[in-house]
Motif scaffolding. Structure first.
Motif, PDB file in Angstrom:
ATOM      1  N   GLN A  29       5.126  10.883  -2.830  1.00 29.28           N
ATOM      2  CA  GLN A  29       5.061   9.538  -2.881  1.00 29.28           C
ATOM      3  C   GLN A  29       3.880   8.906  -2.078  1.00 29.28           C
ATOM      4  O   GLN A  29       3.159   8.243  -2.403  1.00 29.28           O
ATOM      5  CB  GLN A  29       6.259   8.714  -2.831  1.00 29.28           C
ATOM      6  N   MET A  30       4.192   9.272  -1.032  1.00 28.38           N
ATOM      7  CA  MET A  30       3.339   8.821   0.221  1.00 28.38           C
ATOM      8  C   MET A  30       1.757   9.286   0.005  1.00 28.38           C
ATOM      9  O   MET A  30       0.929   8.343   0.203  1.00 28.38           O
ATOM     10  CB  MET A  30       3.725   9.296   1.836  1.00 28.38           C
TER      11      MET A  30
ATOM     12  N   ASP B  26       0.492   7.187  -2.818  1.00 23.25           N
ATOM     13  CA  ASP B  26      -0.017   6.031  -2.368  1.00 23.25           C
ATOM     14  C   ASP B  26      -1.271   6.113  -1.535  1.00 23.25           C
ATOM     15  O   ASP B  26      -2.087   5.094  -1.678  1.00 23.25           O
ATOM     16  CB  ASP B  26       1.103   5.383  -1.367  1.00 23.25           C
ATOM     17  N   ARG B  27      -1.590   7.270  -0.875  1.00 31.93           N
ATOM     18  CA  ARG B  27      -2.957   7.279   0.097  1.00 31.93           C
ATOM     19  C   ARG B  27      -4.006   7.327  -0.897  1.00 31.93           C
ATOM     20  O   ARG B  27      -5.020   6.914  -0.839  1.00 31.93           O
ATOM     21  CB  ARG B  27      -2.646   8.229   1.010  1.00 31.93           C
TER      22      ARG B  27
ATOM     23  N   ASP C 174       0.898  -1.250   0.025  1.00 36.39           N
ATOM     24  CA  ASP C 174      -0.042  -0.058   0.049  1.00 36.39           C
ATOM     25  C   ASP C 174       0.932   1.210   0.179  1.00 36.39           C
ATOM     26  O   ASP C 174       0.626   2.383  -0.573  1.00 36.39           O
ATOM     27  CB  ASP C 174      -0.782   0.020   1.141  1.00 36.39           C
ATOM     28  N   PHE C 175       1.908   1.260   0.625  1.00 33.59           N
ATOM     29  CA  PHE C 175       2.865   2.256   0.891  1.00 33.59           C
ATOM     30  C   PHE C 175       4.392   1.981   0.604  1.00 33.59           C
ATOM     31  O   PHE C 175       4.659   0.900   1.044  1.00 33.59           O
ATOM     32  CB  PHE C 175       2.622   3.123   2.037  1.00 33.59           C
ATOM     33  N   GLU C 176       5.003   2.865  -0.202  1.00 28.93           N
ATOM     34  CA  GLU C 176       6.238   2.505  -0.407  1.00 28.93           C
ATOM     35  C   GLU C 176       7.310   2.624   0.968  1.00 28.93           C
ATOM     36  O   GLU C 176       8.096   1.954   1.220  1.00 28.93           O
ATOM     37  CB  GLU C 176       6.740   3.388  -1.376  1.00 28.93           C
ATOM     38  N   THR C 177       7.008   3.541   1.352  1.00 31.92           N
ATOM     39  CA  THR C 177       7.545   4.037   2.951  1.00 31.92           C
ATOM     40  C   THR C 177       6.712   4.920   3.777  1.00 31.92           C
ATOM     41  O   THR C 177       5.731   5.229   3.188  1.00 31.92           O
ATOM     42  CB  THR C 177       8.882   4.700   2.730  1.00 31.92           C
TER      43      THR C 177
ATOM     44  N   GLN D  59      -4.769   3.971  -2.606  1.00 34.87           N
ATOM     45  CA  GLN D  59      -5.344   3.323  -1.506  1.00 34.87           C
ATOM     46  C   GLN D  59      -6.721   3.503  -1.201  1.00 34.87           C
ATOM     47  O   GLN D  59      -7.632   2.725  -1.284  1.00 34.87           O
ATOM     48  CB  GLN D  59      -4.638   3.458  -0.227  1.00 34.87           C
TER      49      GLN D  59
ATOM     50  N   TYR E  79       9.569  11.938  -1.252  1.00 31.11           N
ATOM     51  CA  TYR E  79       9.078  11.049  -0.347  1.00 31.11           C
ATOM     52  C   TYR E  79       7.622  11.427   0.035  1.00 31.11           C
ATOM     53  O   TYR E  79       6.550  10.730   0.095  1.00 31.11           O
ATOM     54  CB  TYR E  79       9.950  11.007   0.927  1.00 31.11           C
TER      55      TYR E  79
END
Lengths: 166, 552
Positions: free
Chosen positions: B10-11, B14-15, A147-150, B18, B7
């Motif tokens: 990216q997060m 991703d969210r 779900d998340f890379e980091t 999701q 970073y």
């Protein structure tokens, strides 16, 4: 048999979770099993368990905590942490404490109301294996670990927080 | 302000992905209502009386003009052309459709914004003083620490399913404008021995059904230990906070039931295990975050230039606005301007897409392209040249944004109430409007002086009625909407909870009740005494007598 996954694949499950209400006679009736027994059972029937010919592990409910087994936990091959309902977040703290405070090296397993959308956070907190609820699709669940890379935090899976990695 | 790096981007991406997947599974019937609930809440999405409500995070209230324009676009494209500033420095939309939300979030991500953890039983947006970085009485800019806390609390895997919601405020100014003491954790930036800067930490404050002022657990925490201290507090709360009763699940109840000393002991024990771990903050990280909040390119100017003083003498409307809405700045020649969004007839905190665009343009022209939202639901332009104040005022006036009632009785805090909110017992916006209509004379308002009047439509207290100098709470009395009045609350440094004056009132009685209360104050005040000081001196009885005498 409930489906069990680790972070990569579906795995065979040699363990059976013993329900909280079970009495000691089961050890007589069902020999040679690998049981994950409730904390109270484990505390009450040490002698019977020592004589049992299968492997024994322990599960903690969300209102119990690792301090209650701190002296003996290193002898356990596996500790399971229960999610009575997926929105009860206490077992995340228990997993983390097992790893960080007690340096528990064995397997930590999530049991109970274990669903696809909480798996990523569970893995971050130190869970290795996941006994997913019967209606969950294993393939879908396995995607959760990406779900998340980091993340920003210092976690069990990534102890160095992002601010030290940037 | 803070800028995302790879970073952060990216997060956020991703969210968004999701939540898009989760929403699709919900729509396809693969995710039940109850399992989708915390997921959508942690992405800011409520199901409301009329439509969903989406709450967008505005970290510590800061917005750039680019972000404002995006918010205007969203108001226009997904909503009915307006947005709403909340009492926790966030923004809400009342009309987006569930299926559109993932796209809306992707739009927000383009400008480094999101709705993460604006609701649900998790750590919410960290708030601070709306004058941070510009206030003359500041020990240190709080925003860098707010950003550090924002990152630590975003997607924290251990604290996503807490017993209840969790709110943190940081205050770096001497005059507390962040309602710090009524947060689950309140952090004051303080000076320790050898002038070292650190943090004083309070826990267990909060409003809602059981209002409590936070209690100090650490009088001085070194900077580097900020996150480990917070993590230790959250760990104790996550494990021990009550989960058997939603109304007793906040940390304030745990602290109360455990006792502050015992709670402190538990936290100290947890803290010792992680105090010097990888989570200990580094100088480099504090430095990195502080750099994002470096002073903008201030010019060398002088205070009270003639361009200002001339206009103050020649234009009384400008002068009235100036004396109320313009505050001193730490840099010579600059001022802090608050644009008050409490126009009578408009729901407090409501702003149109057009106004958002105008504010964006004005902030580019007059305040380095940045604004802040205050917990009193107004907008702050923190770095305005004094020789440009008049021009700014003219521009605000043409956009109907020059209300000059900042800090006065009609600059009230008000929740959306029964008109929008599914939880409310009673309407709050019409009460606000009726009071504003009663007190429509500016001279009289300035004569009354500093006054916080806060209105909540139910005991969840989104309108902060407990800490209003005058607090009004909507209650349900046998199916009828009634209003309970309390006096003497404050969210400032001397935080206090209001005392209920007596039996509740019908909606139409409220403006007269407020007038009577104000009348008692005017009669009893000594010199320049503020309402809250008079109240603290004479107590509730004189107010009570007058208010209920009238009713007889």
């Amino acid at each position: 048999m409930p489906k069990l996954i680790n972070k990569n694949t579906v795995i065979t499950n040699p363990w059976t979770v013993m329900k909280a209400s079970t009495g000691p006679e089961i050890l007589q009736v069902v020999p040679g099993k690998n049981f994950i027994v409730p904390l109270q059972f484990w505390k009450l029937y040490q002698e019977e368990l020592n004589e049992y010919d299968g492997n024994i592990a322990v599960w903690l409910d969300s209102d119990e905590n690792p301090e209650q087994i701190s002296d003996e936990l290193h002898s356990l091959p596996l500790i399971a942490l229960n999610f009575p309902v997926f929105s009860d977040g206490r077992s995340y703290t228990n997993a983390r404490e097992l790893r960080q405070k007690y340096a528990f090296k064995g397997e930590i397993r999530a049991i109970g109301d274990v669903l696809r959308d909480q798996l990523y956070y569970m893995a971050q907190c130190g869970f290795d294996t996941f006994e997913i609820r019967h209606d969950q699709e294993a393939e879908l669940c396995l995607q959760a670990f990406n779900d998340f890379e980091t993340g920003y935090q210092s976690t069990v899976a990534e102890p160095v927080p992002l601010f030290r990695r940037r | 302000m803070y800028r995302y790096d790879g970073y952060d981007h990216q997060m956020l991406a991703d969210r968004v992905a999701q939540f898009r997947d989760q929403t699709n599974r919900y729509i396809d019937g693969k995710l039940s209502e109850i399992e989708f609930l915390p997921l959508r809440l942690q992405n800011g999405l409520y199901v409301q009386r009329l439509a969903p409500m989406l709450r967008i995070a505005v970290p510590y209230g800061m917005l750039s003009s680019t972000q404002l324009r995006k918010l205007a676009y969203i108001a226009n494209h997904y909503d009915k052309g307006y947005a709403h500033f909340t009492t926790r420095q966030n923004i809400q939309y009342n009309w987006p459709a569930l299926v559109d939300v993932p796209d809306l979030l992707a739009d927000l991500a383009e400008v480094e914004m999101h709705a993460i953890q604006t609701s649900g039983n998790c750590i919410r947006n960290t708030t601070t003083d709306q004058f941070a970085g510009a206030a003359p009485d500041e020990l240190e800019d709080s925003r860098a620490y707010c950003e550090i806390i924002r990152q630590w609390s975003s997607f924290h895997p251990e604290f996503a399913y807490l017993p209840r919601k969790f709110k943190i405020a940081v205050c770096g100014t001497v005059d507390d404008q962040a309602a710090t003491q009524v947060h689950d954790i309140g952090i004051y930036i303080v000076k320790g021995d050898n002038d070292e800067i650190g943090f004083r930490i309070l826990v267990g404050g909060g409003l809602g059904r059981t209002p409590v002022i936070g209690k100090e657990i650490f009088d001085f925490v070194e900077k580097k230990h900020l996150l480990t201290a917070l993590e230790a507090i959250l760990r104790v709360y996550n494990r021990e906070g009550r989960r058997d009763n939603k109304y007793k699940a906040r940390i304030k109840i745990l602290v109360k039931e455990t006792g502050v000393e015992e709670f402190k002991n538990k936290v100290t024990k947890e803290w010792a295990l992680i105090k010097d771990s990888s989570l200990t903050l580094t100088d480099e990280e504090i430095d990195r975050c502080q750099k994002f909040f470096d002073a903008p390119n201030y010019q060398e100017l002088s205070n009270t230039p003639t361009q200002l003083t001339d206009k103050l003498q020649s234009n009384i409307l400008f002068a009235a606005w100036h004396s109320q809405n313009v505050k001193p700045h730490k840099v010579t020649g600059y001022s802090i301007v608050t644009v008050c969004f409490k126009e009578t007839g408009v729901a407090p905190g409501d702003v149109t897409d057009r106004q958002l665009e105008q504010i964006a343009d004005l902030s580019d022209e007059y305040s380095f392209g940045e604004i802040r939202i205050s917990h009193k639901q107004n907008i702050v332009m923190a770095d305005v040249r004094q020789d440009q104040l008049f021009e700014l005022w003219k521009a605000l006036e043409s956009g109907a944004m020059a209300s000059n009632n900042l800090g006065l009785l009609t600059d009230l805090i008000c929740c959306p109430g029964g008109d929008f909110c599914a939880l409310a017992n009673a309407k709050s916006i019409p009460i606000a409007e009726a009071i504003q209509r009663k007190f429509d004379d500016h001279e009289e308002l300035t004569n009354i002086g500093e006054m916080n009047l806060n209105i909540s439509g139910c005991m969840n207290a989104c309108g902060h009625h407990h800490v209003g100098n005058i607090g009004i709470l909507g209650v349900d009395k046998k199916g009828e909407e009634y209003y309970q009045v309390s006096l003497g609350g404050s969210s400032k440094n001397n935080a206090s909870l209001g005392k209920i004056i007596g039996p509740s009132f019908a909606q139409e009685e409220i403006p007269d009740v407020v007038e009577t209360i104000v009348g008692v104050y005017k009669e009893k005040r000594i010199g320049e005494e503020k309402f809250i000081d008079t109240y603290n001196r004479i107590g509730i009885d004189p107010f009570k007598e007058k208010v209920y005498a009238k009713a007889d």
